[in-house]
Design an enzyme around this catalytic site. Structure first.
Site, PDB file in Angstrom:
ATOM      1  N   TYR A 277     149.707  61.233  59.487  1.00 44.10           N
ATOM      2  CA  TYR A 277     150.407  60.305  58.124  1.00 44.10           C
ATOM      3  C   TYR A 277     151.413  61.065  57.463  1.00 44.10           C
ATOM      4  O   TYR A 277     152.332  61.246  56.739  1.00 44.10           O
ATOM      5  CB  TYR A 277     149.180  60.417  56.675  1.00 44.10           C
ATOM      6  CG  TYR A 277     147.927  59.012  57.105  1.00 44.10           C
ATOM      7  CD1 TYR A 277     148.642  57.853  57.044  1.00 44.10           C
ATOM      8  CD2 TYR A 277     146.797  59.678  57.523  1.00 44.10           C
ATOM      9  CE1 TYR A 277     147.460  56.664  56.790  1.00 44.10           C
ATOM     10  CE2 TYR A 277     145.933  58.743  57.130  1.00 44.10           C
ATOM     11  CZ  TYR A 277     146.218  57.024  57.117  1.00 44.10           C
ATOM     12  OH  TYR A 277     145.839  56.386  56.983  1.00 44.10           O
TER      13      TYR A 277
ATOM     14  N   SER B 118     150.439  54.269  65.321  1.00 44.36           N
ATOM     15  CA  SER B 118     149.926  54.919  64.054  1.00 44.36           C
ATOM     16  C   SER B 118     148.578  55.054  63.104  1.00 44.36           C
ATOM     17  O   SER B 118     147.955  54.901  64.049  1.00 44.36           O
ATOM     18  CB  SER B 118     150.840  54.107  63.181  1.00 44.36           C
ATOM     19  OG  SER B 118     149.943  52.733  62.574  1.00 44.36           O
ATOM     20  N   ASP B 119     148.041  55.847  62.544  1.00 50.57           N
ATOM     21  CA  ASP B 119     147.209  56.361  62.094  1.00 50.57           C
ATOM     22  C   ASP B 119     147.603  55.075  60.943  1.00 50.57           C
ATOM     23  O   ASP B 119     148.057  54.405  60.671  1.00 50.57           O
ATOM     24  CB  ASP B 119     146.840  57.689  61.169  1.00 50.57           C
ATOM     25  CG  ASP B 119     145.949  58.339  60.287  1.00 50.57           C
ATOM     26  OD1 ASP B 119     145.240  57.172  60.841  1.00 50.57           O
ATOM     27  OD2 ASP B 119     145.374  59.201  60.023  1.00 50.57           O
ATOM     28  N   TRP B 120     146.597  54.625  60.291  1.00 49.68           N
ATOM     29  CA  TRP B 120     145.695  53.150  60.283  1.00 49.68           C
ATOM     30  C   TRP B 120     146.635  52.563  58.573  1.00 49.68           C
ATOM     31  O   TRP B 120     146.548  53.861  57.668  1.00 49.68           O
ATOM     32  CB  TRP B 120     144.101  52.821  60.050  1.00 49.68           C
ATOM     33  CG  TRP B 120     143.502  52.739  61.377  1.00 49.68           C
ATOM     34  CD1 TRP B 120     144.195  53.202  62.476  1.00 49.68           C
ATOM     35  CD2 TRP B 120     142.780  52.022  61.568  1.00 49.68           C
ATOM     36  NE1 TRP B 120     143.473  52.654  63.634  1.00 49.68           N
ATOM     37  CE2 TRP B 120     142.703  51.786  63.007  1.00 49.68           C
ATOM     38  CE3 TRP B 120     141.300  51.240  61.279  1.00 49.68           C
ATOM     39  CZ2 TRP B 120     141.480  51.586  63.753  1.00 49.68           C
ATOM     40  CZ3 TRP B 120     140.504  50.569  61.569  1.00 49.68           C
ATOM     41  CH2 TRP B 120     140.476  50.309  63.013  1.00 49.68           C
TER      42      TRP B 120
END
Length: 718
Positions: A220, A251-253
């Site tokens: 992030y 990607s991170d969520w």
């Protein structure tokens, strides 16, 4: 199935047969896809309306990205969990930091095999179970998910887990890069110099890539002013151009993608886990030419070639769910927990140490609020829900059926002291739980525009941010505000040890807990981590002497938090340099409470470095070991190097190996050495060369306090 519907399976069979390579197979699939299907590969398949219930769905089913039913493409079927599979009841292994304390990559590879098998049995084909972010400071809320403070130890353990996991599913390593703060993980901007970046914070990621990781999850945070999803310097220039990574990046969520087009061009292939920014922006950007078709196809090719190639290596049959939490996996969880427990002290009381417990013991007092809890760790995205658990008290009662037990929660100090005074020995279980550390909730300043245009500005944005601020006050976890025990635990330790000097203190937690305030009053001290579903039985095995404490610290335990780097959980910016952990203490001349790599056993094993060979590609060292004790035991041979020309040499771990010896046995072992800590990278040429200095080598049982008797590091050709 029609010929068209079977296209993906046909591609897999062609790669298995050798008639197509994975790139050719991916290209053929891309040629048959519509623009909508092609763009659908680049984000999650779930609609954004599912955002509020992601935590509920996270533990129930895989999250899918890029499925194309018309062509039989299954998509990326995501499961999380550094301690096991988060979908349904599964085996809960000890936290990753506990497994790091085993210093045993072969054992960690077996854990990876089990996690991969259970992941596939739950219907997923992709596991984000490998977290190799460096433990820059032990207050980091998700320290329990990593392998500690050392790049070499982290790299070898992460590589081992990767090799195991990807036998059954695609393996994803996270969070790339410089992610080791939790509360402000969405916003913090990390400044880092070239040397620290490439020589401290990235080598372990590269080790996992070289071990075959199929995918990378971006973090992030910002690095040098750029969010990681748009950080071309790291996602493309380092990861792909310099390291030759050929897999795909997710990607991170939810809040890990900030710009649909920029992220794609920078090297982020999939926005996870919902249809958010890219679903809205990419169709128009492709039609207008804002994003090139070749750029879309490049990411599609990475995703499909990796998926097809991995599927081509699998056996046809999906494992049965009966293998989940099977007796074999429970036994493995027990073994790992046992080998992770670190004994920090075991002083003699009278004629002998308190551990292992004497066979004649008649009455035990087991005290503390954590004594009756399995305490598996964080309840965030890595949470595993095992079908059963074992608390410390339950494990002890099973192991010692003839012993009389007295228990006390510790809330009443007088009752706890009375219970301790009446017993032969008191066992005190104190420390941390999911309320003290773990994954944090969304913070107020997170960019919420990903939720839609209504959240870009105005009342909805302000309402959401205000709500996040309110929620964050009531949800526990996140970064720690102190490295000390709770004051109530310290009071309990003092009361119990005053009532019965034969007191064993067992610490539970996910990273360093300072002991200086009370350790002198405690004869025996163990660190038992978040030990997984079999943690209580493992602890009992060690306390009774059925097994020895096999763990060694994967970080330094300082005497003072001020000896570590500054850590501000609310910081919006941070500087990461090469001075952290044991290396910072070495550099500044501070003696630790317990050094990196430290741990005691139930026997004594001596180390002697015999000879070594070394060059810029690595080397090996031969070490003679002698068990001078009366029982079998294990040790972790640790080989360190340092530039001894400086006033305060800073130890660099080059290699290690866990070894078991019988009583009186002598054995010579060969330890593989990593050259990386003795090298430096030229930012202009990207070439690595020897670091200047007068380097010496030492075999030890932990990070050395003295370099007396060290052998000169002899490099080939010098």
């Amino acid at each position: 199935m029609s010929a068209e519907g079977g296209s993906y399976n046909e591609a897999v069979r062609a790669v298995q047969a050798g008639t197509l390579d994975a790139d050719e197979a991916a290209n053929q699939l891309i040629d048959r896809m519509s623009d909508r299907e092609l763009l659908g590969l680049l984000d999650g398949d779930s609609p954004r309306r599912l955002l509020p219930i992601i935590p509920l769905l996270h533990g129930r089913r895989p999250f899918v990205a890029g499925a194309v039913p018309r062509l039989g493409i299954p998509g990326i079927r995501f499961s999380d969990g550094t301690r096991g599979v988060v979908i349904g009841p599964s085996t809960a292994f000890p936290a990753a930091i506990a497994r790091a304390a085993t210093w045993d990559p072969l054992l960690e590879e077996r854990v990876g095999l089990a996690i991969g098998l259970e992941t596939r049995a739950r219907g997923a084909n992709y596991s984000a179970s490998i977290c190799v972010n460096l433990l820059r400071h032990p207050a980091w809320g998700r320290a329990q998910e990593c392998y500690g403070e050392d790049p070499v130890l982290t790299g070898r353990m992460g590589a081992a887990l990767t090799r195991g996991v990807r036998v059954h599913v695609m393996a994803c390593v996270k969070h790339f890069a410089l992610n080791s703060m939790e509360n402000e993980r969405f916003e913090v901007d990390v400044s880092v110099g070239e040397h620290a970046l490439h020589e401290v914070y990235l080598p372990h990621f590269r080790a996992v890539i070289e071990a075959g990781a199929d995918s990378v999850m971006s973090s992030y945070n910002k690095v040098r002013g750029e969010y990681m999803d748009g950080n071309r310097a790291l996602l493309t220039e380092v990861l792909r151009d310099e390291w030759d990574f050929t897999g795909f990046v997710t990607s991170d969520w939810v809040f890990g993608t900030h710009d649909a087009v920029l992220s794609l061009e920078a090297g982020l292939d999939i926005e996870m886990p919902l249809r958010l920014l890219r679903a809205r922006a990419l169709p128009g950007a492709l039609r207008s030419g804002e994003v090139a078709r070749a750029t879309v196809q490049r990411s599609a090719r990475r995703i499909l070639r990796t998926s097809v190639l991995h599927a081509a290596t699998l056996a046809a049959a999906r494992p049965s769910v009966s293998l989940i939490a099977s007796p074999a996996h429970r036994a493995l969880a027990h073994q790992v927990a046992t080998e992770s427990i670190v004994m920090l002290k075991n002083d003699s009381i009278g004629a002998a140490p308190l551990l292992p417990l004497a066979p004649t013991i008649d009455h035990l007092a087991v005290i503390g609020r954590l004594a009756t809890r399995a305490n598996l760790g964080d309840n965030g995205s890595s949470r595993v829900r095992p079908p059963s658990t074992v608390s410390p008290l339950q494990g002890l009662k099973e192991a010692l059926p003839r012993v009389r037990f007295t228990t006390a929660s510790g809330r009443n100090l007088s009752a706890a002291a009375a219970a301790a005074a009446a017993a032969d020995t008191a066992i005190l279980i104190v420390g941390l739980d999911e309320h003290d550390e773990g994954e944090s909730v969304v913070t107020g300043g997170v960019e919420v525009g990903v939720l839609g245009r209504a959240f870009d500005a105005g009342p909805l944005r302000q309402t959401f941010i205000a709500l996040a601020h309110v929620v964050s006050r009531f949800v526990h976890g996140g970064d720690r505000t102190s490295l000390d025990l709770h004051a109530s635990d310290v009071r309990l330790i003092r009361a119990v040890t005053a009532a019965n000097p034969r007191t064993i203190v067992v610490l539970i937690g996910g990273s360093a807990i300072l002991t200086e305030e009370w350790k002198e009053s405690v004869p025996t001290l163990l660190l038992a981590w978040y030990g997984g579903m079999e943690g209580g039985r493992a602890l009992a095995s060690v306390l009774t002497g059925a097994a020895e404490p096999g763990g060694r610290l994967p970080f330094v335990l300082p005497t003072d938090a001020g000896h570590l780097p500054p850590f501000d959980p609310s910081a919006k910016s941070a500087i990461y340099d090469e001075h952290w952990g044991q290396r910072r203490l070495d550099r500044e001349g501070h003696t630790p409470a317990f050094p990196f790599g430290f741990g005691l056993g139930y026997t004594r094993i001596e180390h002697q470095l015999l000879e070594h060979r070394f060059d810029e590609s690595g080397g090996r060292a031969d070490v003679r070991l002698t068990n001078t004790g009366q029982r079998a035991g294990s040790t972790v041979v640790q080989v360190y190097a340092a530039d001894i020309s400086v006033q305060r040499p800073v130890a660099q771990l080059l290699g290690f190996q866990k070894v078991t010896l019988q009583a009186a046995e002598e054995k010579t072992v060969r330890v593989t050495l990593d050259a990386g800590p003795t090298l430096q990278r030229d930012p202009a040429t990207r070439r690595w060369s020897r670091r200047a200095g007068d380097w010496a080598l030492l075999a030890a049982q932990h990070s050395p306090a003295s370099w007396a008797g060290a052998a000169p590091l002899r490099r080939a050709g010098s």
